[in-house]
Each structure stands twice: as structure tokens, then as C-alpha cells.
Design a protein around this motif. Structure first.
Motif, PDB file in Angstrom:
ATOM      1  N   GLN A   1      47.387  19.938  45.027  1.00  0.00           N
ATOM      2  CA  GLN A   1      46.673  20.494  43.886  1.00  0.00           C
ATOM      3  C   GLN A   1      46.850  22.003  43.831  1.00  0.00           C
ATOM      4  OE1 GLN A   1      42.542  19.415  44.297  1.00  0.00           O
ATOM      5  NE2 GLN A   1      42.867  17.315  43.576  1.00  0.00           N
ATOM      6  N   VAL A   2      46.843  22.518  42.607  1.00  0.00           N
ATOM      7  CA  VAL A   2      46.685  23.950  42.374  1.00  0.00           C
ATOM      8  C   VAL A   2      45.439  24.109  41.507  1.00  0.00           C
ATOM      9  CG1 VAL A   2      47.641  26.010  41.260  1.00  0.00           C
ATOM     10  CG2 VAL A   2      49.120  24.521  42.629  1.00  0.00           C
ATOM     11  N   ILE A   3      44.540  24.976  41.937  1.00  0.00           N
ATOM     12  CA  ILE A   3      43.260  25.166  41.258  1.00  0.00           C
ATOM     13  C   ILE A   3      43.135  26.622  40.837  1.00  0.00           C
ATOM     14  CG2 ILE A   3      40.753  24.920  41.442  1.00  0.00           C
ATOM     15  CD1 ILE A   3      41.314  23.034  43.872  1.00  0.00           C
ATOM     16  N   VAL A   4      42.919  26.856  39.558  1.00  0.00           N
ATOM     17  CA  VAL A   4      42.704  28.203  39.028  1.00  0.00           C
ATOM     18  C   VAL A   4      41.238  28.335  38.638  1.00  0.00           C
ATOM     19  CG1 VAL A   4      43.327  29.864  37.245  1.00  0.00           C
ATOM     20  CG2 VAL A   4      45.084  28.371  38.231  1.00  0.00           C
ATOM     21  N   SER A   5      40.550  29.343  39.173  1.00  0.00           N
ATOM     22  CA  SER A   5      39.116  29.534  38.946  1.00  0.00           C
ATOM     23  C   SER A   5      38.868  30.933  38.379  1.00  0.00           C
ATOM     24  CB  SER A   5      38.341  29.362  40.259  1.00  0.00           C
ATOM     25  OG  SER A   5      38.596  28.101  40.842  1.00  0.00           O
ATOM     26  N   PRO A   6      38.879  31.072  37.048  1.00  0.00           N
ATOM     27  CA  PRO A   6      38.630  32.397  36.460  1.00  0.00           C
ATOM     28  C   PRO A   6      37.177  32.823  36.637  1.00  0.00           C
ATOM     29  CG  PRO A   6      38.809  30.724  34.748  1.00  0.00           C
ATOM     30  CD  PRO A   6      39.141  30.052  36.037  1.00  0.00           C
ATOM     31  N   ARG A   7      36.932  34.128  36.640  1.00  0.00           N
ATOM     32  CA  ARG A   7      35.557  34.625  36.724  1.00  0.00           C
ATOM     33  C   ARG A   7      34.859  34.493  35.368  1.00  0.00           C
ATOM     34  NH1 ARG A   7      35.520  40.483  39.175  1.00  0.00           N
ATOM     35  NH2 ARG A   7      33.291  39.987  39.474  1.00  0.00           N
ATOM     36  N   ASP A   8      35.641  34.626  34.302  1.00  0.00           N
ATOM     37  CA  ASP A   8      35.047  34.561  32.968  1.00  0.00           C
ATOM     38  C   ASP A   8      36.107  34.093  31.970  1.00  0.00           C
ATOM     39  OD1 ASP A   8      33.273  34.862  30.863  1.00  0.00           O
ATOM     40  OD2 ASP A   8      33.727  37.007  30.597  1.00  0.00           O
ATOM     41  N   PRO A   9      35.891  32.939  31.321  1.00  0.00           N
ATOM     42  CA  PRO A   9      34.741  32.052  31.489  1.00  0.00           C
ATOM     43  C   PRO A   9      34.876  31.222  32.762  1.00  0.00           C
ATOM     44  CG  PRO A   9      36.271  31.099  29.937  1.00  0.00           C
ATOM     45  CD  PRO A   9      36.822  32.452  30.296  1.00  0.00           C
ATOM     46  N   LYS A  10      33.759  30.967  33.422  1.00  0.00           N
ATOM     47  CA  LYS A  10      33.779  30.183  34.644  1.00  0.00           C
ATOM     48  C   LYS A  10      34.194  28.742  34.335  1.00  0.00           C
ATOM     49  CE  LYS A  10      30.162  32.786  37.062  1.00  0.00           C
ATOM     50  NZ  LYS A  10      29.843  33.739  35.968  1.00  0.00           N
ATOM     51  N   GLY A  11      34.878  28.132  35.308  1.00  0.00           N
ATOM     52  CA  GLY A  11      35.303  26.744  35.147  1.00  0.00           C
ATOM     53  C   GLY A  11      36.670  26.515  35.748  1.00  0.00           C
ATOM     54  N   PRO A  12      36.732  25.933  36.934  1.00  0.00           N
ATOM     55  CA  PRO A  12      38.023  25.701  37.589  1.00  0.00           C
ATOM     56  C   PRO A  12      38.918  24.752  36.785  1.00  0.00           C
ATOM     57  CG  PRO A  12      36.208  25.430  39.127  1.00  0.00           C
ATOM     58  CD  PRO A  12      35.607  25.497  37.767  1.00  0.00           C
ATOM     59  N   ARG A  13      40.209  25.027  36.833  1.00  0.00           N
ATOM     60  CA  ARG A  13      41.220  24.154  36.228  1.00  0.00           C
ATOM     61  C   ARG A  13      42.057  23.580  37.360  1.00  0.00           C
ATOM     62  NH1 ARG A  13      46.492  25.482  34.873  1.00  0.00           N
ATOM     63  NH2 ARG A  13      46.000  27.720  34.967  1.00  0.00           N
TER      64      ARG A  13
END
Length: 369
Positions: free
Chosen positions: A291-303
Motif C-alpha cells: 500500500q501507499v497511503i497519502v495523508s494530507p493535513r488539509d483537508p484531512k483524510g488518508p488516501r
């Protein structure tokens, strides 16, 4: 491709060393329609027999000199034990300096760097240091998205929780004198990834490491193995970024073997990489999918993105297809259609960092570059 007398339509490898990793190379070269193994030098009879079964058309040579005298070679692969890499590299350079793929670690003793720098200045063909972890599909995806996901990296963590060192010919990998130490033998991959991800060179290294569980009760020719099985390493880089390595080699029950995490002002990206499929218990069903997981600070919500491996490539080795992808790119360099992506300088930095980490752990003092 026009026959130039040097490189034919089919690239012909000479392979030096066919133990566990060398055989993985043989299996992956066999998957490349534009390449084959023409000659092999492997001094151990059992390993030579196994290699011949994988590459039955290859000529089995009795020495490195015999292999280098084989007329129909276009490139070379060195996949021998760590402590003979430099000696063999020097003989290749003196005798027949063909395009070369040389397994990590490039060397095991800091004193060898002088000879390698001389080679770097005068070797007339491409030299590529084998760093398979760069070419694991989830790590390639991680590398592609790192800058955008983080907004500029500030912190990088690499965790490897895996199985102990495997049994190799003569148990050469159980002793620091042959390997350079665990933080060279095993971890040069990760120090290479640190420089690649952070696009900077290290300025100081701190470490704590030791032999806590594995091989402590073994006796090999009357000697007890001294190879470490666990470590924490912290590296500060010229860019101001920091990186940490966490290694545990008595954690083969883990779902994922490698976990990479990079963080910056915009967010975080992770890569989760399972270990070799042959070690996954059949009673648990299918092996984990990378898996590769991207977790932005804004807007929150891992992809979360799953990156399944090609099953044919998984059968060819323990590095999740990366050996195959590495050879594809190396062949471009052999043909003159690209440059080595892992240079001699990259290989030296990876070992330099590993040796510094070994020293830092032994002395309890920070090592500065």
C-alpha cells in the motif's frame, strides 16, 4: 539493433557469484527476452549446480579469469559475498572492463574507498550498484509522490521488521569481517533510499545497535557469530531534514516488512511493503498487498492505494519484482540508451553511512562527515 561486435540484439551476461541473490538475478534475467546468461563463475559446487539448472545454456567457468576470457559477453554481474566485491571489481577493471552491475554493499572496509575512487575516474563503461529496494513498485510510487504529498520533506522514517539472516554458504553472512556489519550489509539499501528521497547528503549519524536475540548460541568453525540483529539510527542531512532507521531482525511475524513514512508541511506519505511471499503462512490466506497511503493535513483524510505485485515476478525472487525492473533499466545503460541510476558515488555513500552507523553504535558517539 545493429550488430556492433560488442552488443548484440540479445545482451549476454557474465555472472560472478550464484548464491541466493545470484540465483535471484538468474531467474529475473531469464524473464527478459532481450537478455541471457552466457557464462557463470560460482566456486561452490552446490550453488554452481543450482545456477546451471536455472541457466542451462550458460558456460560454467572454473575461475573469474576464465569467465572474463569468454568471448561472447556484453556485460557483467557481481553477486558474490560482500568481502570479495572489491577484489573482483579490480580484476574486472584490469582485465575486461565491461558494463557492470555490482551487488551491494560495494565494499566493506573504509580503506577500499581509495581504490574505488581510482576506478571511478578511469572505468570506461557504465557501473551500476545494485540497490533493489529503489525498484520495488510501492517504493517507486512513494518516490514519485513524495514531494507533492509532503510539500517538501522534513522527516523520513524507515522501519524494517523482518526475519533473521538466512543460511548462506560457509555462513559468511554471520560475521562482521565478511559483511561490514549489519548496518552495512543489510542497511546500505536504506541509507541509499534516505539520500535518494531527501536529495541531500548526511552530515552526522548517531546509532544504538546490538546482537540481542539471533545467532547467539551458534558456533561456526569454533566461533560465535557477531552480526547485529537490531538498531536505531538517526541521520541529519545538509538540507536540515532528518531521517531514522529502525531495524529488527526477529520480527518475522509482522504483516509488513518495510514501512516508509515521509512528512512535510503539507502532509505525510507512507509505503507498506510485505516480505517475501514464500514466508507468508498459507493458513492466513493471501499475502498482504503493498500500500501507499497519502495523508494530507488539509483537508484531512488518508488516501490508500493498493499496488499489487506481478505474481510471475514474485516467483523469481524475494524482492517483490524489483530485481527484474532494475535489470530492465540496467540493460538500457548497457545499450547506451541511458545512464546508471545508482552510481558508484551512490554505492560509496551508502556504505560510508553504514560504516558511520556501525562506529556510532560501537562508541556511543555521533559520527560527523
Amino acid at each position: 539493433m545493429k550488430d556492433t561486435g560488442l552488443i548484440q540484439d540479445t545482451i549476454r551476461y557474465g555472472v560472478i557469484g550464484c548464491g541466493m541473490m545470484g540465483q535471484e538475478h538468474l531467474r529475473n534475467i531469464a524473464l527478459l527476452p532481450e537478455a541471457h546468461v552466457a557464462a557463470i563463475y560460482e566456486p561452490n559446487p552446490a550453488m554452481a549446480k543450482a545456477a546451471q539448472a536455472i541457466a542451462p545454456g550458460a558456460k560454467m567457468c572454473g575461475s573469474l579469469a576464465d569467465l572474463l576470457a569468454h568471448e561472447r559477453l556484453d556485460c557483467l554481474l557481481i553477486a558474490s559475498p560482500n568481502h570479495v566485491h572489491v577484489e573482483q571489481f579490480l580484476e574486472v577493471a584490469r582485465t575486461r572492463p565491461l558494463p557492470l552491475l555490482i551487488e551491494k554493499p560495494l565494499y566493506t572496509d573504509a580503506a577500499d574507498e581509495t581504490a574505488l575512487r581510482r576506478l571511478q575516474a578511469g572505468y570506461p563503461a557504465p557501473i551500476w550498484v545494485a540497490m533493489e529496494y529503489r525498484y520495488m513498485p510501492p517504493i517507486m510510487a512513494f518516490l514519485d509522490e513524495c514531494e507533492a504529498a509532503t510539500g517538501g520533506l522534513k522527516m523520513l522514517t524507515i522501519r524494517e521488521h523482518r526475519f533473521p539472516f538466512l543460511n548462506k554458504v560457509g555462513a559468511w553472512n554471520r560475521f562482521n569481517r565478511n559483511t561490514g556489519g549489519t548496518l552495512v550489509e543489510k542497511c546500505c539499501h536504506f541509507f541509499d533510499l534516505m539520500r535518494l528521497v531527501l536529495k541531500s547528503d548526511p552530515v552526522r549519524v548517531s546509532a544504538s545497535a546490538g546482537q540481542e536475540v539471533n545467532h547467539r548460541d551458534e558456533r561456526i568453525d569454533g566461533a560465535t557469530p557477531d552480526i547485529w540483529d537490531s538498531a536505531y539510527v538517526i541521520v541529519d542531512f545538509a538540507s536540515g531534514a532528518r531521517a531514522m532507521l529502525e531495524l529488527c531482525m526477529f520480527a518475522e511475524g509482522s504483516r509488513y516488512q518495510e514501512e516508509l513514512s515521509a512528512t512535510g508541511p503539507a502532509g505525510k506519505i507512507e509505503a507498506l511493503v510485505p516480505g517475501p511471499g514464500r514466508f507468508w503462512p498459507a493458513r492466513l490466506g493471501l499475502a498482504p498487498v503493498p500500500q501507499v497511503i497519502v495523508s494530507p493535513r488539509d483537508p484531512k483524510g488518508p488516501r490508500v492505494v493498493e499496488i499489487p505485485f506481478d505474481p510471475e515476478l514474485l516467483k523469481a525472487g524475494d524482492h517483490n519484482g524489483s530485481t527484474y525492473y532494475q535489470h530492465r533499466r540496467f540493460l538500457d545503460a548497457v545499450r547506451g540508451q541511458g545512464l546508471p541510476e545508482v552510481t558508484l558515488e551512490d554505492g560509496m555513500w551508502a556504505v560510508r553511512m553504514g560504516l558511520a552507523a556501525q562506529q556510532a553504535a560501537l562508541t556511543g558517539e555521533t559520527v560527523r562527515f
